[in-house]
Enzyme design. Structure first.
Site, PDB file in Angstrom:
ATOM      1  N   LYS A  11       0.828  -1.211   0.000  1.00 43.31           N
ATOM      2  CA  LYS A  11       0.000   0.000   0.000  1.00 43.31           C
ATOM      3  C   LYS A  11       0.870   1.271   0.000  1.00 43.31           C
ATOM      4  CE  LYS A  11      -4.028  -2.201   2.184  1.00 43.31           C
ATOM      5  NZ  LYS A  11      -5.032  -2.100   3.282  1.00 43.31           N
ATOM      6  N   TYR A  51     -12.361  -2.114  -3.706  1.00 41.40           N
ATOM      7  CA  TYR A  51     -12.900  -2.258  -2.345  1.00 41.40           C
ATOM      8  C   TYR A  51     -14.424  -2.146  -2.312  1.00 41.40           C
ATOM      9  CZ  TYR A  51      -8.336  -2.262  -0.006  1.00 41.40           C
ATOM     10  OH  TYR A  51      -7.082  -2.603   0.452  1.00 41.40           O
ATOM     11  N   ASN A 114      -2.225   0.352   6.715  1.00 41.96           N
ATOM     12  CA  ASN A 114      -1.701  -0.903   7.266  1.00 41.96           C
ATOM     13  C   ASN A 114      -0.820  -1.694   6.290  1.00 41.96           C
ATOM     14  OD1 ASN A 114      -3.736  -1.804   5.642  1.00 41.96           O
ATOM     15  ND2 ASN A 114      -4.884  -2.876   7.238  1.00 41.96           N
ATOM     16  N   HIS A 117      -2.105  -5.422   1.490  1.00 42.07           N
ATOM     17  CA  HIS A 117      -3.358  -6.139   1.266  1.00 42.07           C
ATOM     18  C   HIS A 117      -3.011  -7.542   0.815  1.00 42.07           C
ATOM     19  CE1 HIS A 117      -7.263  -7.355  -0.344  1.00 42.07           C
ATOM     20  NE2 HIS A 117      -6.574  -7.832  -1.366  1.00 42.07           N
ATOM     21  N   GLU A 128      -9.273 -10.742  -7.786  1.00 40.28           N
ATOM     22  CA  GLU A 128      -8.356  -9.609  -7.603  1.00 40.28           C
ATOM     23  C   GLU A 128      -7.179  -9.670  -8.582  1.00 40.28           C
ATOM     24  OE1 GLU A 128      -9.520  -9.116  -2.882  1.00 40.28           O
ATOM     25  OE2 GLU A 128      -7.501  -9.796  -3.412  1.00 40.28           O
TER      26      GLU A 128
HETATM   27  P1  IDP Z   1      -7.838  -7.052   5.395  1.00 37.07           P
HETATM   28  O1  IDP Z   1      -7.132  -5.963   4.604  1.00 37.07           O
HETATM   29  O2  IDP Z   1      -7.012  -7.534   6.552  1.00 37.07           O
HETATM   30  O3  IDP Z   1      -8.360  -8.169   4.532  1.00 37.07           O
HETATM   31  P2  IDP Z   1     -10.575  -6.011   5.577  1.00 37.07           P
HETATM   32  O4  IDP Z   1     -11.521  -6.228   6.710  1.00 37.07           O
HETATM   33  O5  IDP Z   1     -10.872  -6.705   4.271  1.00 37.07           O
HETATM   34  O6  IDP Z   1      -9.105  -6.355   6.084  1.00 37.07           O
HETATM   35  O7  IDP Z   1     -10.530  -4.444   5.330  1.00 37.07           O
HETATM   36  C1  IDP Z   1      -9.943  -3.905   4.185  1.00 37.07           C
HETATM   37  C2  IDP Z   1      -9.138  -2.696   4.569  1.00 37.07           C
HETATM   38  O8  IDP Z   1     -10.034  -1.693   5.048  1.00 37.07           O
HETATM   39  C3  IDP Z   1      -8.159  -2.907   5.729  1.00 37.07           C
HETATM   40  O9  IDP Z   1      -6.922  -3.437   5.299  1.00 37.07           O
HETATM   41  C4  IDP Z   1      -8.003  -1.521   6.282  1.00 37.07           C
HETATM   42  O10 IDP Z   1      -7.090  -0.760   5.471  1.00 37.07           O
HETATM   43  C5  IDP Z   1      -9.398  -0.951   6.088  1.00 37.07           C
HETATM   44  N1  IDP Z   1     -10.183  -1.108   7.321  1.00 37.07           N
HETATM   45  C6  IDP Z   1     -10.794  -2.226   7.767  1.00 37.07           C
HETATM   46  N2  IDP Z   1     -11.423  -2.000   8.941  1.00 37.07           N
HETATM   47  C7  IDP Z   1     -11.204  -0.709   9.234  1.00 37.07           C
HETATM   48  C8  IDP Z   1     -11.596   0.141  10.317  1.00 37.07           C
HETATM   49  O11 IDP Z   1     -12.297  -0.270  11.263  1.00 37.07           O
HETATM   50  N3  IDP Z   1     -11.164   1.439  10.262  1.00 37.07           N
HETATM   51  C9  IDP Z   1     -10.411   1.913   9.231  1.00 37.07           C
HETATM   52  N4  IDP Z   1     -10.014   1.148   8.197  1.00 37.07           N
HETATM   53  C10 IDP Z   1     -10.399  -0.139   8.192  1.00 37.07           C
END
Ligand code: IDP
Length: 143
Positions: A11, A51, A114, A117, A128
């Site tokens: 990212k 997304y 974070n 992905h 994807e």
């Molecule tokens: P993942 O990336 O670990 O698969 P997902 O639940 O699919 O997690 O969420 C996609 C992305 O959305 C996350 O990597 C993060 O960047 C963002 N995200 C998920 N939950 C939150 C939240 O509660 N607050 C802010 N961003 C979130």
């Protein structure tokens, strides 16, 4: 054991912090092969489409804004149980809960930014991969 393909994004935060090489090293050290790779600066439409399943979530706007804030690296990883293996290398979604030694534990600052992905299932991996790569951009090893 089965040989799988999974989709990965480094990212904008991790690209900006110069962690591409370190992250590729983690993939290769774990036995995953990088069989497709490119740098892309996502458009708003590309990020929203990628997304789409999160479009109703309160963080969707911030997520799209972050994912378009700078270039990303997208790659296809191949190896034994690649989907789960990559999720283990990545660590928990929230870096505060991610173990040291995982990508998010070591390189991510917050749940909003974070670092990586990774596909969560074989079905999403196939979707994807096709979202970013044409068939001729995927180069399985021949030796
Ligand atoms: P993942 O990336 O670990 O698969 P997902 O639940 O699919 O997690 O969420 C996609 C992305 O959305 C996350 O990597 C993060 O960047 C963002 N995200 C998920 N939950 C939150 C939240 O509660 N607050 C802010 N961003 C979130």
């Amino acid at each position: 054991m089965s040989i799988e393909r999974t989709f990965s994004i480094i990212k904008p935060d991790a690209v900006a912090n110069n962690h591409i090489g370190a992250i590729y090293n983690r993939f290769e050290s774990a036995g995953l092969k990088i069989i497709a790779s490119k740098m892309v600066h996502l458009s708003k439409e590309q990020a929203e489409g990628f997304y789409a399943e999160h479009s109703a979530r309160p963080f969707f706007g911030a997520l799209v804004s972050f994912m378009t804030s700078g270039p990303v690296m997208v790659q296809v990883l191949e190896g034994e149980n690649a989907v789960l293996a990559n999720r283990e290398i990545m660590g928990a979604t929230n870096p505060a809960e991610a173990a040291r030694g995982t990508l998010r534990g070591d390189y991510a600052a917050s749940i909003d930014e974070n670092a990586v992905h990774g596909s969560d299932a074989l079905e999403s991996a196939a979707r994807e991969i096709a979202y970013f790569f044409s068939a001729d951009e995927v180069c399985p090893r021949t030796r």
